[in-house]
Enzyme design. Structure first.
Site, PDB file in Angstrom:
ATOM      1  CE  LYS A  40       1.691  -6.770   5.414  1.00  0.00           C
ATOM      2  NZ  LYS A  40       1.505  -5.702   4.429  1.00  0.00           N
ATOM      3  N   GLY A 248       3.945  -1.626   1.240  1.00  0.00           N
ATOM      4  CA  GLY A 248       4.731  -2.201   2.324  1.00  0.00           C
ATOM      5  C   GLY A 248       5.273  -3.579   1.977  1.00  0.00           C
ATOM      6  CG  ASP A 249       2.669  -6.706   1.196  1.00  0.00           C
ATOM      7  OD1 ASP A 249       2.937  -6.762   2.413  1.00  0.00           O
ATOM      8  OD2 ASP A 249       1.520  -6.828   0.743  1.00  0.00           O
TER       9      ASP A 249
END
Length: 307
Positions: A40, A248-249
């Site tokens: 991430k 999301g990253d």
């Protein structure tokens, strides 16, 4: 543009595309394997660099071929690796399952990521965080390490963005003054969420002093919550989804980049939503990361939808 400092994880990703995600005890065959760079923290650093931010990365990798490959890949993106440490533990590994609809399940063996200590971060960030910096951290490194990053950001008057992924309880000290970016599932793993639902978790975060909470909702965009203000909904652009790995990253990298550029939080969220959507249009966590020129075409107009 001010500096984006990412504190987070580096993994080698083993992604298997299959027809459907397995249930407990089920074996699903017929998949195809791709081995990619991931983690991430590294994904978020790449996302910010692709959008034009000046990115410094604080992380740990193993003294192994996977660590060599990860470092070379990060350097090729123009990311400052002065904070990249080498560990005797192996580079982290993530096993990712992606179904025909693009949904995913992920299991992680942290390896060197677990060796990045609070003392390391305090030392590496000393004198490097400015008041206009944005510090971005995820929870794939120890919680004490993220807390050290938050302290460094607070001491410099910098903006702290915490992506609480994977979801887990957080100390109030870490939340105070930060922008939190959980997805809906991660929000329920924060204090109060599991017992009483989303609103209880939001109430706790805001009472603990969070500057803002941005809840990502996949194809439904994101919702911005702040104390004393009505929630604001941000619609996601319509896209054809290949897979959701890395969305999301990309969102967090986009948010940090926009904030580092001095954009208001509301505008930064529209950029982040567009970046997250773009990441879903290609396979893997980085293949479809957008560049700055891609964002205007993806951003919804006006983006902010009154609630």
């Amino acid at each position: 543009m001010a500096q984006v400092i990412v504190v987070g994880s580096v993994n080698a990703d083993y992604a298997v595309r299959i027809g459907h995600l397995p249930q407990p005890g089920e074996t699903v065959t017929g998949g195809t394997l791709a081995v990619m760079q991931g983690g991430k923290g590294a994904n978020q650093a790449h996302a910010a660099a692709r959008l034009g931010a000046a990115v410094s990365f604080v992380a740990a990798v193993g003294d192994d071929p996977a660590g060599d490959s990860a470092a070379a890949d990060l350097a090729s993106a123009g990311i400052d690796l002065g904070g990249l440490l080498r560990s005797t533990e192996p580079t982290g590994v993530a096993v990712i399952l992606v179904d025909a609809g693009g949904e995913n399940m992920i299991a992680v063996a942290p390896g060197a990521n677990a060796e990045l200590t609070a003392a390391d971060v305090t030392r590496l960030l000393d004198g490097r965080v400015a008041a206009d910096s944005v510090v971005l951290a995820c929870l794939e490194v120890p919680l004490a390490t993220v807390t050290a990053a938050a302290r460094a950001a607070a001491a410099a008057g910098a903006t702290m963005v915490i992506n609480p992924a994977p979801g887990q309880p957080l100390p109030a000290e870490l939340v105070a003054g930060a922008i939190l970016t959980p997805n809906e599932g991660e929000l329920l793993r924060l204090p109060g969420g599991a017992a009483a639902g989303e609103q209880a978790a939001l109430d706790w975060l805001l009472a603990a002093g969070a500057r803002a909470v941005v809840v990502t909702r996949g194809s439904r965009g994101a919702t911005l919550f702040r104390t004393g203000q009505e929630p604001a909904e941000f619609a996601a652009p319509r896209i054809e989804v290949t897979d959701t790995v890395g969305a999301g990253d990309a969102f967090n990298g986009g948010l940090a980049t926009a904030l580092a550029a001095g954009l208001p939080l509301e505008t930064a969220v529209t950029v982040a939503v567009a970046a997250g959507a773009a990441a879903c249009t290609g396979a893997g966590p980085r293949q479809a990361l957008p560049r700055a020129a891609d964002i205007p075409a993806l951003r919804t107009a006006p983006g902010l939808i009154p609630t």
